[in-house]
Design an enzyme around this catalytic site. Structure first.
Site, mmCIF file in Angstrom:
data_model
loop_
_atom_site.group_PDB
_atom_site.id
_atom_site.type_symbol
_atom_site.label_atom_id
_atom_site.label_comp_id
_atom_site.label_asym_id
_atom_site.label_seq_id
_atom_site.Cartn_x
_atom_site.Cartn_y
_atom_site.Cartn_z
ATOM 1 N N ASP A 162 -5.445 42.452 -9.281
ATOM 2 C CA ASP A 162 -5.707 41.026 -9.514
ATOM 3 C C ASP A 162 -7.201 40.804 -9.776
ATOM 4 O O ASP A 162 -7.584 40.013 -10.636
ATOM 5 C CB ASP A 162 -5.232 40.205 -8.306
ATOM 6 N N HIS A 189 -0.054 38.889 -3.501
ATOM 7 C CA HIS A 189 0.082 39.597 -4.780
ATOM 8 C C HIS A 189 1.428 39.257 -5.433
ATOM 9 O O HIS A 189 2.291 40.103 -5.588
ATOM 10 C CB HIS A 189 -0.074 41.109 -4.587
HETATM 11 C C1 LMR Z 1 1.328 44.027 -11.306
HETATM 12 O O1 LMR Z 1 0.625 43.152 -10.802
HETATM 13 O O2 LMR Z 1 1.247 44.317 -12.495
HETATM 14 C C2 LMR Z 1 2.284 44.778 -10.431
HETATM 15 O O3 LMR Z 1 2.405 44.173 -9.191
HETATM 16 C C3 LMR Z 1 3.605 45.053 -11.054
HETATM 17 C C4 LMR Z 1 4.428 43.811 -11.340
HETATM 18 O O4 LMR Z 1 5.631 43.827 -11.055
HETATM 19 O O5 LMR Z 1 3.907 42.859 -11.896
#
Ligand code: LMR
Length: 324
Positions: A162, A189
């Protein structure tokens, strides 16, 4: 300032990768092989190709001795005495899925890995990449707790991707040097639980429209990749970069480097959510100090107020699963 080059200080860290043959695991393992602090690289997966992945990576001319372990029977040997365990194991999203839709598949995988760590490497630093991170980190914590080996300083949900996305998108938008960016991203997340703090980017200024658009793009950067891969999975390469980046920063701090601060999803009481991503001062014992996230704009405060209840629900789901 984010530190991106491979540090040359040689230390003796045994690093395990669980899920080493997957889309994230392979590039992550390769990047870890390049890290001079890693002297033992232990690659574990259920996929039969794993000894081949280890042989392949093992030919790279860096010090880390590389070994491959395959199948449940070898998990304990793979994890034995690891200092750091990075866990990208599990299934990825397909278009239309949220990270939470992976819970049914990945929750028990993560729980099984935590159980193996209890006896194989209870004092390791655990870096969780497997989604949904907002629930898998609480599952991992709860499983270690049940066996009396939980240390909140040693468990991290990796949210560095992120930060990586925020750095990239904001540098582009502001015409800034991406090498100088270190945008704080707090919360969790998954979607709107990801809260980039644009108000804390020195020298930047955003229109209201750009603030909204950039925030949304950072929050849904994972979905952007899932859609672009059109059924072929989710982010693997940028996640491998982010995972290695965080592992490398942690090993630098474990080796005595001072003032290592990175965002990560850790247990803390900054909000009413049990786990919350914020700036964390890393040191020899892991998360030495959880730092306050600082002043927020009205837009960010609104985002924070609405994400905390979601984090609480997602953590509860993990905790209940682990205690079933
Ligand atoms: C991401 O942020 O790319 C990962 O957590 C994978 C997803 O499923 O998005």
């Amino acid at each position: 300032v984010l530190f991106r080059s491979f540090n040359t200080a040689v230390r003796n860290y045994r690093v395990g990768v669980v899920g080493a043959s997957g889309g994230i695991g392979q590039p992550l393992s390769l990047l870890l092989k390049l890290d001079q602090r890693v002297t033992d690289l232990s690659l574990y997966d259920v996929a039969p190709v794993t000894p081949g992945v280890a042989a392949d990576i093992g030919h790279v001319c860096t010090p880390a001795k590389t070994a491959g372990y395959v199948g449940q029977d070898q998990m304990h040997a793979a994890l034995k005495d690891c200092d750091v365990v990075v866990i990208p194991a599990g299934v990825p999203r397909k278009p239309g899925m949220t990270r939470d839709d992976l819970f049914t598949m990945n929750a028990s995988i993560v729980q099984g890995i935590a159980e193996a760590c209890v006896t194989a490497c209870p004092k390791a630093m655990f870096l969780i990449i497997s989604n949904p991170v907002n629930s898998t980190v609480p599952i991992f914590a709860e499983t270690l707790k049940k066996h009396g080996v939980y240390d909140k300083k040693r468990l991290f949900g990796v949210t560095s991707l992120d930060v990586v996305r925020a750095n990239t998108f904001i540098a582009e938008n502001q015409g800034m040097d991406v090498n100088t960016m270190a945008v704080p991203v707090i919360g969790g997340h998954a979607g709107t639980t990801i809260l980039p703090l644009l108000s804390q980017v020195p020298g930047a200024s955003f229109s209201d429209e750009d603030t909204k658009a950039l925030t949304h793009r950072i929050q849904f950067g994972g979905d952007e990749v899932v859609a672009a891969k059109a059924g072929g999975g989710s982010a693997t390469l940028s996640m491998a970069y982010a995972g290695q980046f965080f592992a490398s920063r942690l090993m630098a701090a474990m080796s005595g480097e001072k003032d290592v601060v990175e965002c990560a999803f850790v247990e803390n009481d900054l909000t009413s959510a049990p786990f919350f991503a914020t700036k964390v001062k890393l040191g020899p014992n892991g998360a030495e100090e959880v730092l306050p996230y600082g002043p927020l704009s009205a837009f960010e405060q609104e985002g924070l107020d609405s994400l905390v209840p979601d984090l609480i629900v997602q953590a509860k789901k993990g905790i209940e699963f682990a205690n079933k």
